[in-house]
Design a protein around this motif. Structure first.
Motif, PDB file in Angstrom:
ATOM      1  N   UNK A 123     -13.978  17.368 -16.782  1.00 25.26           N
ATOM      2  CA  UNK A 123     -14.520  16.144 -16.973  1.00 25.26           C
ATOM      3  C   UNK A 123     -15.757  16.144 -17.773  1.00 25.26           C
ATOM      4  N   UNK A 124     -16.506  17.463 -17.739  1.00 22.52           N
ATOM      5  CA  UNK A 124     -17.771  17.481 -18.372  1.00 22.52           C
ATOM      6  C   UNK A 124     -17.479  17.527 -20.018  1.00 22.52           C
ATOM      7  N   UNK A 125     -16.412  18.369 -20.232  1.00 29.83           N
ATOM      8  CA  UNK A 125     -15.946  18.586 -21.481  1.00 29.83           C
ATOM      9  C   UNK A 125     -15.831  17.256 -22.130  1.00 29.83           C
ATOM     10  N   UNK A 126     -14.842  16.312 -21.651  1.00 30.09           N
ATOM     11  CA  UNK A 126     -14.463  15.071 -22.139  1.00 30.09           C
ATOM     12  C   UNK A 126     -15.674  14.280 -22.339  1.00 30.09           C
ATOM     13  N   UNK A 127     -16.276  14.106 -21.154  1.00 31.21           N
ATOM     14  CA  UNK A 127     -17.533  13.327 -21.359  1.00 31.21           C
ATOM     15  C   UNK A 127     -18.252  13.620 -22.701  1.00 31.21           C
ATOM     16  N   UNK A 128     -18.697  14.718 -22.907  1.00 34.44           N
ATOM     17  CA  UNK A 128     -19.590  15.215 -24.047  1.00 34.44           C
ATOM     18  C   UNK A 128     -18.722  15.060 -24.986  1.00 34.44           C
ATOM     19  N   UNK A 129     -17.809  15.326 -25.240  1.00 36.26           N
ATOM     20  CA  UNK A 129     -16.672  15.066 -26.459  1.00 36.26           C
ATOM     21  C   UNK A 129     -16.577  13.734 -26.980  1.00 36.26           C
ATOM     22  N   UNK A 130     -16.306  12.676 -25.971  1.00 35.36           N
ATOM     23  CA  UNK A 130     -16.108  11.491 -26.058  1.00 35.36           C
ATOM     24  C   UNK A 130     -17.407  10.787 -26.725  1.00 35.36           C
ATOM     25  N   UNK A 131     -18.558  11.303 -26.331  1.00 36.44           N
ATOM     26  CA  UNK A 131     -19.925  10.594 -26.785  1.00 36.44           C
ATOM     27  C   UNK A 131     -19.823  10.599 -28.316  1.00 36.44           C
ATOM     28  N   UNK A 132     -19.328  11.484 -29.041  1.00 32.92           N
ATOM     29  CA  UNK A 132     -19.487  11.565 -30.501  1.00 32.92           C
ATOM     30  C   UNK A 132     -18.172  11.302 -31.278  1.00 32.92           C
ATOM     31  N   UNK A 133     -16.932  11.486 -30.418  1.00 31.95           N
ATOM     32  CA  UNK A 133     -15.782  11.362 -30.940  1.00 31.95           C
ATOM     33  C   UNK A 133     -14.712  10.416 -30.413  1.00 31.95           C
ATOM     34  N   UNK A 134     -13.939   9.649 -31.133  1.00 32.81           N
ATOM     35  CA  UNK A 134     -12.969   8.611 -30.917  1.00 32.81           C
ATOM     36  C   UNK A 134     -11.859   9.759 -29.997  1.00 32.81           C
ATOM     37  N   UNK A 135     -11.121   9.073 -28.784  1.00 33.60           N
ATOM     38  CA  UNK A 135     -10.512   9.622 -28.101  1.00 33.60           C
ATOM     39  C   UNK A 135      -9.028   9.366 -28.774  1.00 33.60           C
ATOM     40  N   UNK A 136      -7.993  10.179 -28.989  1.00 30.21           N
ATOM     41  CA  UNK A 136      -6.609   9.830 -29.336  1.00 30.21           C
ATOM     42  C   UNK A 136      -5.596   9.471 -28.173  1.00 30.21           C
ATOM     43  N   UNK A 137      -5.060   8.348 -28.263  1.00 27.75           N
ATOM     44  CA  UNK A 137      -4.109   7.897 -27.402  1.00 27.75           C
ATOM     45  C   UNK A 137      -2.931   7.702 -27.821  1.00 27.75           C
ATOM     46  N   UNK A 138      -1.869   7.828 -26.893  1.00 29.33           N
ATOM     47  CA  UNK A 138      -0.446   7.571 -27.248  1.00 29.33           C
ATOM     48  C   UNK A 138      -0.210   6.430 -27.897  1.00 29.33           C
ATOM     49  N   UNK A 139      -1.066   5.149 -27.540  1.00 29.88           N
ATOM     50  CA  UNK A 139      -1.037   4.110 -28.398  1.00 29.88           C
ATOM     51  C   UNK A 139      -1.551   4.117 -29.698  1.00 29.88           C
ATOM     52  N   UNK A 140      -2.279   4.936 -29.982  1.00 32.53           N
ATOM     53  CA  UNK A 140      -2.927   5.369 -31.377  1.00 32.53           C
ATOM     54  C   UNK A 140      -1.714   5.810 -32.051  1.00 32.53           C
ATOM     55  N   UNK A 141      -0.876   6.858 -31.553  1.00 34.42           N
ATOM     56  CA  UNK A 141       0.073   7.318 -32.223  1.00 34.42           C
ATOM     57  C   UNK A 141       1.380   6.727 -32.276  1.00 34.42           C
ATOM     58  N   UNK A 142       1.711   5.882 -31.219  1.00 33.13           N
ATOM     59  CA  UNK A 142       3.036   5.181 -31.292  1.00 33.13           C
ATOM     60  C   UNK A 142       3.304   3.807 -31.571  1.00 33.13           C
ATOM     61  N   UNK A 143       1.893   2.973 -31.294  1.00 32.75           N
ATOM     62  CA  UNK A 143       2.073   1.621 -31.591  1.00 32.75           C
ATOM     63  C   UNK A 143       1.180   1.230 -32.722  1.00 32.75           C
ATOM     64  N   UNK A 144      -0.109   1.791 -32.672  1.00 35.98           N
ATOM     65  CA  UNK A 144      -1.066   1.177 -33.509  1.00 35.98           C
ATOM     66  C   UNK A 144      -0.840   2.171 -35.126  1.00 35.98           C
ATOM     67  N   UNK A 145      -0.034   3.147 -34.902  1.00 37.54           N
ATOM     68  CA  UNK A 145       0.039   3.934 -36.220  1.00 37.54           C
ATOM     69  C   UNK A 145      -1.233   4.162 -36.775  1.00 37.54           C
ATOM     70  N   UNK A 146      -2.301   4.562 -35.964  1.00 38.90           N
ATOM     71  CA  UNK A 146      -3.670   4.801 -36.505  1.00 38.90           C
ATOM     72  C   UNK A 146      -3.586   5.781 -37.678  1.00 38.90           C
ATOM     73  N   UNK A 147      -2.716   6.966 -37.648  1.00 43.75           N
ATOM     74  CA  UNK A 147      -2.873   8.045 -38.335  1.00 43.75           C
ATOM     75  C   UNK A 147      -1.597   8.340 -39.455  1.00 43.75           C
ATOM     76  N   UNK A 148      -1.206   7.034 -39.761  1.00 37.75           N
ATOM     77  CA  UNK A 148       0.016   6.990 -40.775  1.00 37.75           C
ATOM     78  C   UNK A 148      -0.752   7.293 -42.160  1.00 37.75           C
TER      79      UNK A 148
END
Length: 732
Positions: A16-41
């Motif tokens: 929880x601490x790690x993810x909170x600290x990490x999320x303050x500066x970096x966008x979180x990858x989600x399954x929607x990014x991968x399969x629906x939004x095609x964010x990383x094509x």
């Protein structure tokens, strides 16, 4: 209520601490990014085939109004020099047909398709159309049913195609349609196309070929009458239906194959002499420079003897010009047969010295020159510039993890490396070999496409994927790191590792290993992949997992001895290597040895199943997607290549079947399969489930109704990866 131990509570709080600290500066990858939004094509340039003039190439582009069109581009500048046709030119009966760059030889016509319907894993039947570029006229190839493999004759006057297991020819001048075979019958006789196992394992679909002068067609005929049928239930109606097709499982009867010539001049058909043994394979046929001579590759059922026959199209008489034999097996997919226009020579690749290399032969099958040599492999042949006596190819000379583009003279001199960037390089050459488009990527670098002159001079950067590079920085992509380790047998195995974001070497992390591991395959390579799997790995790394992957013995691009060590005992050495890889990982200071898991798909699902049973002491959890669980259930060509038949080698089949080791299961196990898998049948998971039940072993399973081997369609992919993510988080 389930109580957490102190260590488990600590880990949850840390996450929880790690993810909170990490999320303050970096966008979180989600399954929607991968399969629906095609964010990383990754961006690429569609088409790019060379035109016959050798001075221009084709690309797909969009105008200011967003309309798609096919452009003609100059090789010398990379600039667009004309529009060939646009999407609005392709309206037929109110429907817009898809753009295509499938030109006739004279480049005046284009073959288009619509209403595509997949058959097996690769073949597609569709309504085909001929588009005349000058007149903009669209003509259907046939109006009496969908076609397969519609193909222009070299003189562009005709099109051949397959329908209902028969071959037809459409005359583009007169408009006449002629049926040249008449015995085709579903699940019995096939003309001009392949049965399931040939298409899947010999990696081609169309089984007819025009002669260079357009006056003959050479074609396969397969009699699959005696091949056992396999039936799959399709859950699509009130009363489910049955999909029935011919599938020869290991040790069962194959189709009887013959090769024929149809002569368009006198409408006669001649049968090629391929020998009297019906229990053999014809994995390739190819016309030589002569329109009367066909090269036929003949292979015995054990697949350790390959013969090259030259067959006379007028008489059918054949002679063997070259024979290759191997104590284990010959991998036909490495074949790159190229007949020179001089009519006297051909180029091919062979593993005769233990590594895949280029050889120049005369038309009697005698080796004139071995063109490349060394403890590395030629991986692709791009073509031969006969005018200047140069062959262009790709190889793993620098490292089995990397690929470079080379040229070499036909006398074996002046080998030149054309690609300079470290990673994986691929090329597409102009018809006259004066220019080439080079594609480069690396494990942590998206594709970079450049246009180059023959000498290597850069003309233009076609695509740099800078926007994707920015995106992956914003999402905190973790660079994969290559590593190697020495096994108990003193053999170095290659791997890569993705460490969690904000990695702290003083901490202990869980590890998820990914495996495929099948014969000749490679997962550990210095190349970018835009598929869902590596993107998902990045998501898991963001959540605190180390991802690791190791290529075991049996995998590709390290020579025949490394690949063939698994012969007659698939699964044995692979499982040992993956288990030793897990043990090596467990010894690293930053790894929690009590939390190592493994997962894989298909062959990787097979190995994951073996690792959680035969190698269970080291693995806490495993996921197997669409696994083979006994090779007795898989097809003849693939399975017997490595194991021979079950009648000859029962121990090889049974001593590494997960079904036979269900009682050894430890840890958490998730078994996944699509019920409509025509490749690795759902039967594999059903019978493994039964074995686990009878061994009274707890496990989880998921089935995907009517889904094929890839488990795609609708929300199937995102659902599957969501399920696997939750299983990992709950059990690792």
């Amino acid at each position: 209520m389930k109580h957490l131990s102190f260590s488990a509570c600590y880990f949850v709080l840390f996450q929880l601490f790690f993810q909170t600290a990490f999320s303050q500066t970096t966008k979180q990858i989600t399954l929607e990014d991968i399969f629906q939004k095609k964010t990383f094509t990754a961006r690429t340039i569609q088409s790019l085939p060379s035109m016959k003039d050798g001075k221009s190439y084709v690309s797909t582009r969009y105008n200011r109004d967003g309309e798609k069109y096919l452009a003609k581009n100059s090789y010398s500048t990379g600039e667009e020099i004309g529009m060939l046709y646009k999407e609005t030119d392709l309206i037929y009966n109110g429907d817009t047909l898809e753009l295509s760059a499938e030109f006739s030889e004279d480049e005046r016509k284009v073959l288009l398709s619509a209403d595509e319907e997949p058959l097996y894993r690769y073949s597609v039947k569709a309504n085909y159309y001929v588009f005349d570029i000058a007149s903009k006229k669209i003509t259907p190839v046939s109006t009496t049913g969908k076609q397969l493999y519609a193909t222009f004759s070299p003189d562009a006057s005709k099109i051949a195609f397959v329908r209902e297991n028969n071959i037809f020819i459409k005359d583009l001048v007169s408009g006449d349609e002629k049926q040249i075979t008449s015995d085709g019958k579903i699940n019995h006789i096939i003309n001009g196309r392949l049965d399931w196992v040939y298409e899947e394992e010999f990696a081609f679909e169309r089984a007819f070929f025009w002669s260079p002068d357009s006056k003959k067609i050479a074609y396969y005929k397969l009699n699959e009458t005696e091949v056992p049928q396999y039936s799959m239930t399709v859950f699509d109606k009130l009363y489910p239906t049955q999909y029935v097709y011919k599938y020869p499982k290991a040790g069962e009867k194959n189709s009887v194959v013959s090769v024929h010539f149809y002569n368009l001049t006198d409408n006669s058909t001649t049968t090629a002499d391929i020998g009297k043994n019906p229990d053999q394979y014809i994995p390739r046929i190819k016309w030589t420079a002569s329109s009367n001579t066909l090269c036929i590759l003949r292979m015995n059922r054990h697949q350790n003897k390959l013969e090259y026959l030259l067959s006379d199209a007028s008489t059918g008489r054949s002679k063997v010009i070259l024979t290759e034999e191997d104590e284990q097996y010959i991998d036909i997919e490495k074949e790159r047969l190229t007949f020179l226009d001089n009519g006297r020579q051909f180029i091919n690749v062979s593993e005769r010295d233990g590594f895949n290399h280029l050889y120049l032969y005369d038309l009697n099958g005698k080796i004139i020159k071995q063109l490349t040599k060394g403890d590395w492999e030629v991986t692709e042949v791009y073509g031969v510039d006969e005018k200047n006596g140069i062959i262009y190819y790709q190889s793993a000379e620098v490292s089995p993890l990397r690929r470079d583009v080379y040229s070499i003279k036909l006398n074996g001199t002046k080998k030149t490396r054309l690609s300079q960037r470290e990673g994986t390089n691929d090329a597409r050459f102009s018809d006259n070999f004066q220019f080439y488009i080079l594609s480069h990527s690396a494990k942590n670098t998206p594709p970079y496409l450049t246009l180059n002159e023959k000498g290597g001079k850069l003309i233009k950067v076609l695509e740099d994927n800078n926007s994707l590079k920015k995106t992956i920085r914003e999402f905190g992509y973790q660079n994969a790191e290559f590593f190697s380790f020495k096994t108990s047998g003193k053999l170095n195995l290659n791997g890569y590792m993705i460490k969690p974001a904000n990695f702290d070497p003083r901490k202990k992390y869980p590890v998820l290993m990914y495996v495929y591991g099948g014969p000749g395959h490679q997962e550990v390579s210095d190349s970018w992949s835009s598929s869902a799997r590596p993107l998902w790995f990045q998501m898991l790394a963001q959540r605190g997992y180390i991802i690791a992957c190791v290529d075991n013995r049996g995998t590709g691009y390290r020579g025949a001895a490394f690949r063939q060590v698994t012969y007659l005992q698939l699964g044995k050495h692979e499982t040992t290597d993956q288990t030793e890889a897990a043990e090596w990982l467990s010894q690293q200071s930053y790894v929690d040895p009590s939390r190592i898991g493994i997962w894989g798909w298909s062959y990787g699902g097979y190995l994951s199943s073996l690792c959680i049973t035969k190698g269970a002491d080291i693995f806490k959890m495993a996921i197997a997607v669409a696994p083979v669980t006994t090779w007795r259930f898989y097809d003849t060509i693939y399975t017997e290549r490595y194991l021979r038949t079950p009648q000859e080698n029962p121990e090889g089949y049974d001593q590494n079947s997960p079904i036979n080791f269900a009682d050894l299961l430890k840890g958490k196990f998730l078994l996944v399969h699509g019920t409509g898998d025509d490749n690795v049948h759902f039967q594999n998971s059903v019978m493994f489930s039964e074995a686990l039940i009878q061994a009274n072993k707890p496990f989880e399973q998921a089935y995907y109704p009517n889904k094929a081997h890839g488990i795609t369609g609708g929300n199937a992919s995102i659902h599957l990866y969501g399920k696997m993510t939750r299983f990992i988080e709950e059990n690792l």
